[in-house]
Design a protein around this motif. Structure first.
Motif, PDB file in Angstrom:
ATOM      1  N   GLY A 146       0.805  -1.209   0.000  1.00  0.00           N
ATOM      2  CA  GLY A 146       0.000   0.000   0.000  1.00  0.00           C
ATOM      3  C   GLY A 146       0.841   1.262   0.000  1.00  0.00           C
ATOM      4  O   GLY A 146       0.519   2.249  -0.687  1.00  0.00           O
ATOM      5  N   THR A 147       1.923   1.243   0.745  1.00  0.00           N
ATOM      6  CA  THR A 147       2.754   2.440   0.838  1.00  0.00           C
ATOM      7  C   THR A 147       3.343   2.795  -0.524  1.00  0.00           C
ATOM      8  O   THR A 147       3.341   3.969  -0.928  1.00  0.00           O
ATOM      9  CB  THR A 147       3.866   2.215   1.889  1.00  0.00           C
ATOM     10  OG1 THR A 147       3.230   1.968   3.153  1.00  0.00           O
ATOM     11  CG2 THR A 147       4.781   3.417   1.997  1.00  0.00           C
ATOM     12  N   HIS A 168      -3.779   7.693   5.830  1.00  0.00           N
ATOM     13  CA  HIS A 168      -2.643   6.881   6.272  1.00  0.00           C
ATOM     14  C   HIS A 168      -1.339   7.691   6.217  1.00  0.00           C
ATOM     15  O   HIS A 168      -1.155   8.526   5.318  1.00  0.00           O
ATOM     16  CB  HIS A 168      -2.531   5.634   5.383  1.00  0.00           C
ATOM     17  CG  HIS A 168      -1.625   4.602   5.939  1.00  0.00           C
ATOM     18  ND1 HIS A 168      -0.273   4.590   5.692  1.00  0.00           N
ATOM     19  CD2 HIS A 168      -1.867   3.553   6.763  1.00  0.00           C
ATOM     20  CE1 HIS A 168       0.268   3.567   6.334  1.00  0.00           C
ATOM     21  NE2 HIS A 168      -0.673   2.917   6.978  1.00  0.00           N
ATOM     22  N   ASP A 207      -7.662   5.985  -1.382  1.00  0.00           N
ATOM     23  CA  ASP A 207      -6.878   4.929  -0.746  1.00  0.00           C
ATOM     24  C   ASP A 207      -7.822   3.802  -0.331  1.00  0.00           C
ATOM     25  O   ASP A 207      -8.469   3.871   0.716  1.00  0.00           O
ATOM     26  CB  ASP A 207      -6.130   5.492   0.471  1.00  0.00           C
ATOM     27  CG  ASP A 207      -5.376   4.408   1.204  1.00  0.00           C
ATOM     28  OD1 ASP A 207      -5.264   3.289   0.659  1.00  0.00           O
ATOM     29  OD2 ASP A 207      -4.891   4.671   2.329  1.00  0.00           O
ATOM     30  N   HIS A 252      -2.344  -7.855  -0.772  1.00  0.00           N
ATOM     31  CA  HIS A 252      -1.858  -8.606   0.388  1.00  0.00           C
ATOM     32  C   HIS A 252      -2.637  -8.321   1.674  1.00  0.00           C
ATOM     33  O   HIS A 252      -2.293  -8.826   2.727  1.00  0.00           O
ATOM     34  CB  HIS A 252      -0.342  -8.436   0.578  1.00  0.00           C
ATOM     35  CG  HIS A 252       0.122  -7.052   0.948  1.00  0.00           C
ATOM     36  ND1 HIS A 252       1.442  -6.685   0.829  1.00  0.00           N
ATOM     37  CD2 HIS A 252      -0.516  -5.964   1.434  1.00  0.00           C
ATOM     38  CE1 HIS A 252       1.593  -5.440   1.238  1.00  0.00           C
ATOM     39  NE2 HIS A 252       0.420  -4.977   1.616  1.00  0.00           N
ATOM     40  N   LYS A 253      -3.714  -7.533   1.554  1.00  0.00           N
ATOM     41  CA  LYS A 253      -4.628  -7.410   2.701  1.00  0.00           C
ATOM     42  C   LYS A 253      -5.834  -8.309   2.399  1.00  0.00           C
ATOM     43  O   LYS A 253      -5.735  -9.520   2.525  1.00  0.00           O
ATOM     44  CB  LYS A 253      -5.005  -5.946   2.929  1.00  0.00           C
ATOM     45  CG  LYS A 253      -3.810  -5.107   3.412  1.00  0.00           C
ATOM     46  CD  LYS A 253      -4.213  -3.740   3.917  1.00  0.00           C
ATOM     47  CE  LYS A 253      -3.056  -3.004   4.575  1.00  0.00           C
ATOM     48  NZ  LYS A 253      -2.050  -2.473   3.604  1.00  0.00           N
ATOM     49  N   TYR A 307       2.103   2.002  15.651  1.00  0.00           N
ATOM     50  CA  TYR A 307       1.638   1.114  14.593  1.00  0.00           C
ATOM     51  C   TYR A 307       2.777   1.060  13.609  1.00  0.00           C
ATOM     52  O   TYR A 307       3.134   2.064  13.009  1.00  0.00           O
ATOM     53  CB  TYR A 307       0.338   1.661  13.995  1.00  0.00           C
ATOM     54  CG  TYR A 307       0.149   1.419  12.530  1.00  0.00           C
ATOM     55  CD1 TYR A 307      -0.027   0.115  12.045  1.00  0.00           C
ATOM     56  CD2 TYR A 307       0.132   2.467  11.627  1.00  0.00           C
ATOM     57  CE1 TYR A 307      -0.201  -0.104  10.701  1.00  0.00           C
ATOM     58  CE2 TYR A 307      -0.035   2.252  10.288  1.00  0.00           C
ATOM     59  CZ  TYR A 307      -0.215   0.966   9.827  1.00  0.00           C
ATOM     60  OH  TYR A 307      -0.375   0.766   8.494  1.00  0.00           O
TER      61      TYR A 307
HETATM   62  C1  LIG Z   1      -5.808   2.663   4.803  1.00  0.00           C
HETATM   63  C2  LIG Z   1      -4.405   2.187   4.591  1.00  0.00           C
HETATM   64  N1  LIG Z   1      -3.668   2.704   3.600  1.00  0.00           N
HETATM   65  C3  LIG Z   1      -2.408   2.314   3.363  1.00  0.00           C
HETATM   66  C4  LIG Z   1      -1.795   1.360   4.143  1.00  0.00           C
HETATM   67  C5  LIG Z   1      -0.360   0.982   3.893  1.00  0.00           C
HETATM   68  O1  LIG Z   1      -0.249  -0.332   3.417  1.00  0.00           O
HETATM   69  P1  LIG Z   1       1.113  -1.159   3.518  1.00  0.00           P
HETATM   70  O2  LIG Z   1       1.306  -1.482   4.960  1.00  0.00           O
HETATM   71  O3  LIG Z   1       0.827  -2.363   2.667  1.00  0.00           O
HETATM   72  O4  LIG Z   1       2.206  -0.337   2.974  1.00  0.00           O
HETATM   73  C6  LIG Z   1      -2.516   0.788   5.191  1.00  0.00           C
HETATM   74  C7  LIG Z   1      -1.918  -0.228   6.053  1.00  0.00           C
HETATM   75  O5  LIG Z   1      -2.493  -0.693   6.999  1.00  0.00           O
HETATM   76  C8  LIG Z   1      -3.859   1.215   5.430  1.00  0.00           C
HETATM   77  O6  LIG Z   1      -4.572   0.711   6.442  1.00  0.00           O
END
Ligand SMILES: Cc1ncc(COP(=O)(O)O)c(C=O)c1O
Length: 416
Positions: free
Chosen positions: A99-100, A133, A206, A242-243, A414
Motif C-alpha cells: 500500500g505504501t 494513512h 486509498d 496482500h490485505k 503502529y
Molecule cells: C488505509 C491504509 N492505507 C495504506 C496502508 C499501507 O499499506 P502497507 O502497509 O501495505 O504499505 C494501510 C496499512 O495498513 C492502510 O490501512
C-alpha cells in the motif's frame, strides 16, 4: 547476537529448526490473537499462494521480455482488479510491493500531472483528511510535496466542506480513504470527487484496505457508499492484494482512471551506457512470487470465493460489535461498515482494559485519538475466537472498573 559473518555453512535441518524456534517469540496470529499485519483467508488459500510463489521464486518481473508469463500474470491481476473497482476502458494500473508504494506512486503521478496542468504551482500541496494513512506524508516527504491534514467530522469521516476551505492556489491533489485505518469508516468519496472536478485537482482514493472487501461487502447487502472509479473525478486508487486479497505479502495495485496518465507515473532514463531504462514503480528487480501468488489466489477464489470469505468475516465482525456494545460502558468508535473497528469507554480507562486483555494473552493495539482499543483488520483467524475474546473482554472490563488492573501508558504505535 554476533556480528561475525557465519564462518561455516550449517545443515538445512539445523537452519530451518532455528527459524522455527525463533518464531516462538512472535505473536500467535493464527490463533486470532492480533488484528494487524496478517490477513488469513483460509489454509487452502495460503497453500496455493505459497505454491504459486515458490514456482516464481527466482523469476524477475523487471524483465518482461525474458519472463513474458509474469507480465501476463500482472496484466490479468490489474485487469481483474480494475473490473472489480469499475475502471473504464481507458483505465490502467501496476502491481506494487504494498500500500505504501501504491500511495507513493499515486502522489508521484499526481505531482507530475500537476506540473503540466498547474504549471504555476512550484510547491505543491496535497489536502488530506486527518485520518489518511501516514504513507501520504511519507510519500510527500520523499517527493518534495507538502500534506495539509484537515480535521474530520464528528463521525470520523472526511469533511468535504473543510477540505474545500483548505484548498488554495498551491493545492494539486485531494485524498479520500475507503476505509481509513484508524476508525474503519469510509470517506464521502462522491463529495470529495465533486470538489476535485470543480477545482481540477487530482483525487486519490486509498482503498488499500477496502479494495478487495468493500465490493463484496456491498454485494452482500452492506451499506458501502460509492468509492471507486464509478465516481467521476477519482483519478487514482490504491488497493492491496496482500490485505483482503489474501495473497502473498509484497502485493498491491496502483490504478489510474486514464492510461494517458501513466506517462506521469513512469520514470525514464537514457543517460548511461546500457541504454533506455523505463520503470513504472519504485523497485528495479521485482520479485515474481507475489505476482504469481496474486494471480493464483484471485483465480482460485474467484468472485464466489471472495464473497464467501467476506460474508464469514463480516458475520464475525457483527458478532464482535454486538458483544462489545452489550458490555456496560463500552462504545464502538464511529460507525465502521467493514472489517476494522475500535472501541472506547467514557466510564473507565480503556487502557486499563487493554492491560487486562494483554494479561490474558491478546496482542492489544491501542489507538490515540480517541483513546481506544483498535481491532485492526479482522480476518478469518478471528471468527473462531469471537466468543473467547468477548468473555475475556467482559472480565477485563470488570477488572478495570474495580481498579484491580491499572492503565499503563504505553506508546501508541503502529509499525515500528
Ligand atoms: C488505509 C491504509 N492505507 C495504506 C496502508 C499501507 O499499506 P502497507 O502497509 O501495505 O504499505 C494501510 C496499512 O495498513 C492502510 O490501512
Amino acid at each position: 547476537m554476533t556480528n561475525r559473518f557465519p564462518p561455516r555453512g550449517r545443515t538445512r535441518e539445523d537452519v530451518l529448526a532455528e527459524l522455527e524456534a525463533r518464531k516462538d517469540e512472535d505473536v500467535d496470529w493464527r490463533g486470532g490473537r492480533i488484528g494487524l499485519y496478517t490477513h488469513f483467508g483460509g489454509d487452502d488459500v495460503l497453500e496455493i499462494a505459497k505454491d504459486a510463489s515458490r514456482m516464481y521464486f527466482s523469476e524477475n518481473a523487471l524483465g518482461p521480455r525474458a519472463f513474458p508469463s509474469l507480465a501476463r500474470l500482472e496484466n490479468d491481476v490489474i485487469a481483474w482488479t480494475l473490473g472489480l473497482l469499475n475502471g473504464g476502458d481507458d483505465a490502467a494500473g501496476s502491481m506494487t510491493s504494498g500500500g505504501t508504494e501504491s500511495i507513493l506512486m499515486g502522489v508521484k503521478t499526481a505531482r507530475d500531472w500537476a506540473r503540466d496542468t498547474h504549471p504555476g504551482v512550484k510547491e505543491p500541496v496535497v489536502v488530506a483528511p486527518y485520518s489518511a494513512h501516514p504513507a501520504f506524508n511519507k510519500a510527500a516527504h520523499y517527493l518534495g510535496v507538502e500534506v495539509k491534514r484537515v480535521p474530520v467530522g464528528d463521525d470520523f469521516r472526511a469533511d468535504a466542506d473543510r477540505m474545500a476551505e483548505a484548498i488554495d492556489d498551491r493545492t494539486v491533489m485531494l485524498v479520500a480513504s475507503a476505509p481509513q485505518f484508524a476508525h474503519g469508516v469510509i470517506d464521502p468519496v462522491s463529495d470529495i470527487a465533486e470538489l476535485a472536478r470543480d477545482r481540477n485537482l487530482w483525487l486519490h482514493v486509498d482503498a488499500c484496505v477496502g479494495g478487495f472487501i468493500a465490493p463484496f461487502a456491498r454485494e452482500l447487502g452492506r451499506p458501502v457508499p460509492p468509492f471507486d472509479f464509478s465516481v467521476p473525478g477519482v483519478m487514482s486508487m490504491s488497493a492491496d492484494l496482500h490485505k483482503y486479497g489474501f495473497t502473498a505479502k509484497g502485493a498491491s495495485t496502483l490504478l489510474l482512471s486514464d492510461r494517458a496518465h501513466r506517462a506521469y507515473q513512469v520514470f525514464e532514463f537514457d543517460e548511461w551506457p546500457r541504454g533506455h531504462y523505463a520503470s513504472p514503480t519504485i523497485p528495479g528487480s521485482r520479485p515474481g512470487g507475489p505476482i504469481a501468488a496474486a494471480w493464483a489466489v484471485l483465480s482460485y477464489l474467484g468472485r464466489d470465493g471472495y464473497l464467501r470469505i467476506a460474508g464469514e468475516i463480516l458475520d464475525a465482525v457483527d458478532r464482535l460489535k454486538a458483544g462489545i456494545a452489550a458490555i456496560d460502558g463500552l462504545e464502538i468508535v464511529g460507525d465502521p461498515p467493514l472489517t476494522i473497528l475500535s472501541y472506547t469507554s467514557e466510564d473507565y480507562d480503556i487502557l486499563a482494559v487493554a492491560e487486562a486483555m494483554t494479561n490474558r494473552g491478546w496482542f492489544v493495539t491501542p489507538s490515540a485519538d480517541p483513546r481506544a482499543i483498535h481491532m485492526g483488520m479482522l480476518t478469518m483467524t478471528h471468527a473462531p475466537v469471537v466468543d473467547r475474546y468477548l468473555s475475556d473482554l467482559a472480565r477485563s472490563v470488570e477488572e478495570a472498573r474495580s481498579g484491580t488492573v491499572e492503565a499503563v501508558e504505553r506508546a501508541v504505535t503502529y509499525g515500528g
